[in-house]
Design a protein around this motif. Structure first.
Motif, PDB file in Angstrom:
ATOM      1  N   ALA A 260       0.822  -1.208   0.000  1.00  0.00           N
ATOM      2  CA  ALA A 260       0.000   0.000   0.000  1.00  0.00           C
ATOM      3  C   ALA A 260       0.855   1.257   0.000  1.00  0.00           C
ATOM      4  O   ALA A 260       0.426   2.309  -0.502  1.00  0.00           O
ATOM      5  CB  ALA A 260      -0.935   0.002   1.206  1.00  0.00           C
ATOM      6  N   ARG A 261       2.055   1.162   0.544  1.00  0.00           N
ATOM      7  CA  ARG A 261       2.945   2.318   0.607  1.00  0.00           C
ATOM      8  C   ARG A 261       3.936   2.358  -0.545  1.00  0.00           C
ATOM      9  O   ARG A 261       4.845   3.188  -0.559  1.00  0.00           O
ATOM     10  CB  ARG A 261       3.677   2.322   1.956  1.00  0.00           C
ATOM     11  N   GLY A 262       3.773   1.445  -1.510  1.00  0.00           N
ATOM     12  CA  GLY A 262       4.616   1.471  -2.701  1.00  0.00           C
ATOM     13  C   GLY A 262       6.027   0.969  -2.479  1.00  0.00           C
ATOM     14  O   GLY A 262       6.975   1.480  -3.086  1.00  0.00           O
ATOM     15  N   HIS A 263       6.184  -0.043  -1.610  1.00  0.00           N
ATOM     16  CA  HIS A 263       7.508  -0.623  -1.341  1.00  0.00           C
ATOM     17  C   HIS A 263       7.489  -2.115  -1.669  1.00  0.00           C
ATOM     18  O   HIS A 263       7.508  -2.966  -0.771  1.00  0.00           O
ATOM     19  CB  HIS A 263       7.897  -0.411   0.121  1.00  0.00           C
ATOM     20  N   PRO A 264       7.458  -2.469  -2.953  1.00  0.00           N
ATOM     21  CA  PRO A 264       7.350  -3.890  -3.315  1.00  0.00           C
ATOM     22  C   PRO A 264       8.561  -4.719  -2.914  1.00  0.00           C
ATOM     23  O   PRO A 264       8.428  -5.912  -2.628  1.00  0.00           O
ATOM     24  CB  PRO A 264       7.181  -3.854  -4.836  1.00  0.00           C
ATOM     25  N   VAL A 265       9.758  -4.129  -2.888  1.00  0.00           N
ATOM     26  CA  VAL A 265      10.945  -4.880  -2.480  1.00  0.00           C
ATOM     27  C   VAL A 265      10.819  -5.286  -1.012  1.00  0.00           C
ATOM     28  O   VAL A 265      11.077  -6.441  -0.640  1.00  0.00           O
ATOM     29  CB  VAL A 265      12.225  -4.052  -2.707  1.00  0.00           C
ATOM     30  N   LEU A 266      10.410  -4.336  -0.186  1.00  0.00           N
ATOM     31  CA  LEU A 266      10.188  -4.641   1.222  1.00  0.00           C
ATOM     32  C   LEU A 266       9.064  -5.659   1.379  1.00  0.00           C
ATOM     33  O   LEU A 266       9.151  -6.572   2.221  1.00  0.00           O
ATOM     34  CB  LEU A 266       9.852  -3.361   1.985  1.00  0.00           C
ATOM     35  N   ALA A 267       8.021  -5.528   0.559  1.00  0.00           N
ATOM     36  CA  ALA A 267       6.914  -6.483   0.609  1.00  0.00           C
ATOM     37  C   ALA A 267       7.408  -7.886   0.274  1.00  0.00           C
ATOM     38  O   ALA A 267       6.985  -8.881   0.882  1.00  0.00           O
ATOM     39  CB  ALA A 267       5.805  -6.068  -0.350  1.00  0.00           C
ATOM     40  N   GLY A 268       8.323  -7.981  -0.700  1.00  0.00           N
ATOM     41  CA  GLY A 268       8.884  -9.271  -1.060  1.00  0.00           C
ATOM     42  C   GLY A 268       9.672  -9.893   0.084  1.00  0.00           C
ATOM     43  O   GLY A 268       9.602 -11.104   0.332  1.00  0.00           O
ATOM     44  N   ARG A 269      10.412  -9.060   0.808  1.00  0.00           N
ATOM     45  CA  ARG A 269      11.165  -9.574   1.952  1.00  0.00           C
ATOM     46  C   ARG A 269      10.224 -10.067   3.044  1.00  0.00           C
ATOM     47  O   ARG A 269      10.459 -11.111   3.661  1.00  0.00           O
ATOM     48  CB  ARG A 269      12.069  -8.473   2.502  1.00  0.00           C
ATOM     49  N   MET A 270       9.152  -9.295   3.287  1.00  0.00           N
ATOM     50  CA  MET A 270       8.178  -9.700   4.291  1.00  0.00           C
ATOM     51  C   MET A 270       7.478 -11.001   3.882  1.00  0.00           C
ATOM     52  O   MET A 270       7.180 -11.853   4.712  1.00  0.00           O
ATOM     53  CB  MET A 270       7.146  -8.604   4.503  1.00  0.00           C
ATOM     54  N   LEU A 271       7.247 -11.141   2.581  1.00  0.00           N
ATOM     55  CA  LEU A 271       6.608 -12.359   2.082  1.00  0.00           C
ATOM     56  C   LEU A 271       7.525 -13.556   2.277  1.00  0.00           C
ATOM     57  O   LEU A 271       7.073 -14.649   2.646  1.00  0.00           O
ATOM     58  CB  LEU A 271       6.257 -12.192   0.606  1.00  0.00           C
ATOM     59  N   ASP A 272       8.834 -13.362   2.053  1.00  0.00           N
ATOM     60  CA  ASP A 272       9.792 -14.449   2.287  1.00  0.00           C
ATOM     61  C   ASP A 272       9.805 -14.852   3.757  1.00  0.00           C
ATOM     62  O   ASP A 272       9.873 -16.045   4.094  1.00  0.00           O
ATOM     63  CB  ASP A 272      11.189 -14.013   1.845  1.00  0.00           C
ATOM     64  N   ARG A 273       9.734 -13.859   4.632  1.00  0.00           N
ATOM     65  CA  ARG A 273       9.707 -14.159   6.066  1.00  0.00           C
ATOM     66  C   ARG A 273       8.418 -14.878   6.445  1.00  0.00           C
ATOM     67  O   ARG A 273       8.430 -15.799   7.259  1.00  0.00           O
ATOM     68  CB  ARG A 273       9.849 -12.862   6.864  1.00  0.00           C
TER      69      ARG A 273
END
Length: 319
Positions: A260-273
């Motif tokens: 939602a905040r436009g941080h797909p790289v961070l979202a990808g890391r959170m998804l990996d976790r």
């Protein structure tokens, strides 16, 4: 839609304990007398969709703790309890001295029920409040940022001045504890309108509007809320919040917040976790959202323009 027989078992339980149930223009109030502490609870939106028997919010919690319980149950029309019959009911409780029977009175609810807890506490000055993600009011002129509940604004009676705005009603409370996600703009805007005196704000970051859902997923939600409702302080809250590090629902919320905040790289890391958590179910739709945003933000590799008439263009193609 709830039928009359959906409430029959609850009514019998209340009457067997010396209590009662009353119909209030689509809503129902059920009272079960037990101990010297009275819990006044309010249903959330969608509570009428629960399978029978219909129980008010926090029914099991009050029963297990041995508290007296006054539960307001909503009907199929979510009107934020903005009905004259409901106003008259709480006026009658105040005028009859109903609350004076108890040593401690606490109003409790979440979202629509949180709004009701923060406003109807005015019928019992000095009572405590525990509210989760409450709205302060739905009057458009006072909360222009609130656009989530047009049906509640339309269906409710917002002309009657009684129990209208938590900003004024909560001033009559003894103490109030509010749980809110500090990154949820609309919810925080409502909380910012509440009077600071005797108000404790417990922050639940990245849990959105569905804080009870996330806290319950961590385990121990009942014990946590029991402590808050008993007025034991909020010292155990921080310890409970640490459980979010192993909670599936919380990590999904982190992924969605990053997107939602436009941080797909961070979202990808959170998804990996998230995928490393035990018993974490697959989330193909969420993973697809992450992948789409990553593709959008990736820049194509620059290519050197091919000049017409250049030496490369005149060279024969390799065979």
């Amino acid at each position: 839609m709830s039928k009359h027989w959906h409430y029959r078992a609850t009514q019998k339980t209340a009457q067997a304990a010396g209590g009662w149930m009353r119909v209030l223009h689509g809503h129902r109030a059920v009272f079960v007398p037990r101990g010297p502490r009275l819990l006044v609870s309010f249903d959330t939106m969608g509570a009428h969709l629960a399978p029978p028997p219909r129980r008010p919010w926090a029914w099991d919690l009050a029963q297990a703790a041995g508290w007296s319980h006054l539960g307001l149950m909503t009907g199929p029309c979510n009107d934020w309890y903005r009905r004259r019959a409901v106003f008259d009911f709480f006026d009658s409780l105040r005028d009859s001295g109903f609350y004076r029977r108890f040593d401690d009175v606490v109003f409790y609810g979440t979202s629509m029920g949180g709004f009701a807890a923060c406003t109807f506490v005015a019928s019992a000055p000095g009572a405590r409040v525990v509210a989760i993600s409450p709205q302060s009011t739905l009057i458009g002129a006072r909360v222009p940022f609130e656009r989530r509940y047009p049906q509640g604004q339309k269906r409710g009676n917002w002309d009657d001045p009684r129990y209208l705005d938590a900003q004024s009603c909560l001033r009559l409370a003894g103490r109030a504890v509010v749980l809110v996600d500090p990154f949820h703009a609309a919810d925080m805007a409502h909380v910012a309108r509440l009077p600071d005196a005797r108000l404790t704000v417990l922050r639940c970051p990245f849990m959105g509007h569905r804080i009870p859902h996330h806290l319950a997923a961590m385990g121990g939600f009942g014990a946590l809320m029991r402590g808050l409702l008993e007025g034991q302080g909020h010292h155990g809250f921080a310890a409970h919040l640490k459980r979010r590090k192993g909670a599936v629902s919380y990590h999904k919320g982190l992924v969605k917040a990053a997107l939602a905040r436009g941080h797909p790289v961070l979202a990808g890391r959170m998804l990996d976790r998230y995928r490393t958590l035990p018993d974490a179910p697959p989330v193909p739709q969420l993973a697809a959202r992450v992948a789409r945003q990553l593709r959008v933000t990736e820049k194509p590799s620059p290519q050197r323009p091919r000049m017409r008439g250049s030496r490369a263009s005149r060279s024969p193609s390799p065979r």
